[in-house]
Scaffold this motif. Sequence first.
Motif, mmCIF file in Angstrom:
data_model
loop_
_atom_site.group_PDB
_atom_site.id
_atom_site.type_symbol
_atom_site.label_atom_id
_atom_site.label_comp_id
_atom_site.label_asym_id
_atom_site.label_seq_id
_atom_site.Cartn_x
_atom_site.Cartn_y
_atom_site.Cartn_z
ATOM 1 N N PHE A 292 0.835 -1.202 0.000
ATOM 2 C CA PHE A 292 0.000 0.000 0.000
ATOM 3 C C PHE A 292 0.873 1.257 0.000
ATOM 4 N N VAL A 293 1.899 1.256 0.851
ATOM 5 C CA VAL A 293 2.810 2.409 0.933
ATOM 6 C C VAL A 293 3.536 2.610 -0.401
ATOM 7 N N ALA A 294 3.979 1.494 -1.009
ATOM 8 C CA ALA A 294 4.688 1.589 -2.293
ATOM 9 C C ALA A 294 3.766 2.157 -3.374
ATOM 10 N N ALA A 295 2.518 1.681 -3.410
ATOM 11 C CA ALA A 295 1.559 2.159 -4.405
ATOM 12 C C ALA A 295 1.275 3.651 -4.200
ATOM 13 N N ALA A 296 1.123 4.061 -2.944
ATOM 14 C CA ALA A 296 0.847 5.473 -2.640
ATOM 15 C C ALA A 296 2.023 6.352 -3.072
ATOM 16 N N ALA A 297 3.255 5.862 -2.836
ATOM 17 C CA ALA A 297 4.458 6.618 -3.226
ATOM 18 C C ALA A 297 4.521 6.757 -4.748
ATOM 19 N N ALA A 298 4.190 5.663 -5.453
ATOM 20 C CA ALA A 298 4.223 5.695 -6.919
ATOM 21 C C ALA A 298 3.201 6.685 -7.465
ATOM 22 N N VAL A 299 2.000 6.674 -6.909
ATOM 23 C CA VAL A 299 0.948 7.606 -7.343
ATOM 24 C C VAL A 299 1.394 9.049 -7.099
ATOM 25 N N SER A 300 2.002 9.308 -5.951
ATOM 26 C CA SER A 300 2.470 10.667 -5.623
ATOM 27 C C SER A 300 3.540 11.119 -6.615
ATOM 28 N N LEU A 301 4.471 10.191 -6.925
ATOM 29 C CA LEU A 301 5.559 10.497 -7.859
ATOM 30 C C LEU A 301 5.010 10.838 -9.247
ATOM 31 N N GLY B 248 2.072 11.948 -9.917
ATOM 32 C CA GLY B 248 1.381 13.236 -9.778
ATOM 33 C C GLY B 248 2.345 14.396 -9.873
ATOM 34 N N VAL B 249 3.486 14.292 -9.151
ATOM 35 C CA VAL B 249 4.506 15.358 -9.158
ATOM 36 C C VAL B 249 5.072 15.538 -10.564
ATOM 37 N N LEU B 250 5.358 14.390 -11.211
ATOM 38 C CA LEU B 250 5.907 14.448 -12.579
ATOM 39 C C LEU B 250 4.912 15.091 -13.545
ATOM 40 N N ALA B 251 3.659 14.741 -13.412
ATOM 41 C CA ALA B 251 2.615 15.301 -14.286
ATOM 42 C C ALA B 251 2.525 16.813 -14.116
ATOM 43 N N ILE B 252 2.602 17.290 -12.880
ATOM 44 C CA ILE B 252 2.539 18.733 -12.598
ATOM 45 C C ILE B 252 3.744 19.442 -13.235
ATOM 46 N N ARG B 253 4.938 18.831 -13.097
ATOM 47 C CA ARG B 253 6.163 19.413 -13.649
ATOM 48 C C ARG B 253 6.084 19.527 -15.178
ATOM 49 N N LEU B 254 5.577 18.475 -15.783
ATOM 50 C CA LEU B 254 5.509 18.448 -17.254
ATOM 51 C C LEU B 254 4.568 19.523 -17.801
ATOM 52 N N HIS B 255 3.474 19.778 -17.073
ATOM 53 C CA HIS B 255 2.515 20.776 -17.543
ATOM 54 C C HIS B 255 2.802 22.176 -17.043
ATOM 55 N N HIS B 256 3.930 22.329 -16.378
ATOM 56 C CA HIS B 256 4.277 23.618 -15.780
ATOM 57 C C HIS B 256 4.866 24.556 -16.851
ATOM 58 N N ASP B 257 4.321 25.807 -16.980
ATOM 59 C CA ASP B 257 4.813 26.796 -17.968
ATOM 60 C C ASP B 257 5.872 27.675 -17.301
ATOM 61 N N PRO B 258 7.167 27.601 -17.753
ATOM 62 C CA PRO B 258 8.220 28.371 -17.084
ATOM 63 C C PRO B 258 8.065 29.876 -17.236
#
Lengths: 194, 110
Positions: free
Chosen positions: B51-60, B62-72
Amino acid sequence: MLVEFELIARAQKGDSAAFNQIVQAYRKRILGTIARLIARPDDVEDVGQEVFLRLYFSLDQLRTPEVFEPWLYRLTVNAAYDYLRKQRRRQESRMADLSDQQVMMADAVAGSKLDQEERRRKQVREMVDSLLGAVSEEDRILLTMKEVEGLSLKELEKIYGVNENALKVRLFRARQRVLKALESQSTGKTGGGE
Amino acid sequence: MKDQRLDHLFREYHEACESPDPSATFMPGLWQKIEKAQSISLAFRRWARSFVAAAAAVSLIGVLAIRLHHDPSGPSSISYLEALVASNSPDTVELLDASHTESWDDVELL
């Protein structure tokens, strides 16, 4: 102490052989205490196993081997208390399962097999059980540990983690209730006999 | 008198309830219970780890998705003052003009 401190330390580190030796050293004493606390011979081993099961999983929480015996007694008291609580819930349905005739037949069969001495013991067990029924499960256990098992107030203090004065007050009140039950039992018998 | 009787009864009770001898199945039964409890605890630990591993993967993810859509070149890359100057908003000018007014008497009501 029935075992060396070193054996407890080894069991704490996960040595199964050491744990086995501890169980073998204490099981008869613990089973005896449980027998007097719960007063149901058929369930004594089950409760005993529960005590040692709890001991196995809580040994790592024991700070020093010196407090091992009060710790084991505390586990015994808690397991007996849990058993008595469950038993009280089951009691009514269990009694309802048996018809009066079945109860009488079971008593008659059991009675015919018992010799005089055993009958006397059974009578004492039943009488004290009914007297202890006048107090709560907690007080029953406390009173049994003090009066029947013969533990000192100092020992009880270590087991319960409560100061001596609080224990004295609780014991006094519990004893008064049992004395009152004894009195009403005697009055009932006298009244019934006349 | 009653106290003594009760003490005597308790002593008799101790004798009447003898310490039973443990049966031959006591130790095997105990170890069976220990192993059962251990297997339950192990299964729970495994479940908790996954469960902890799955939660960490989902968070990661999510963070990557936010970074990719981020306009500098977005508004967050410059300071508030820089943004204010760049926008050259007419409100700013009005505020500056009002501060140059010498007294409230000079302000004409429209």
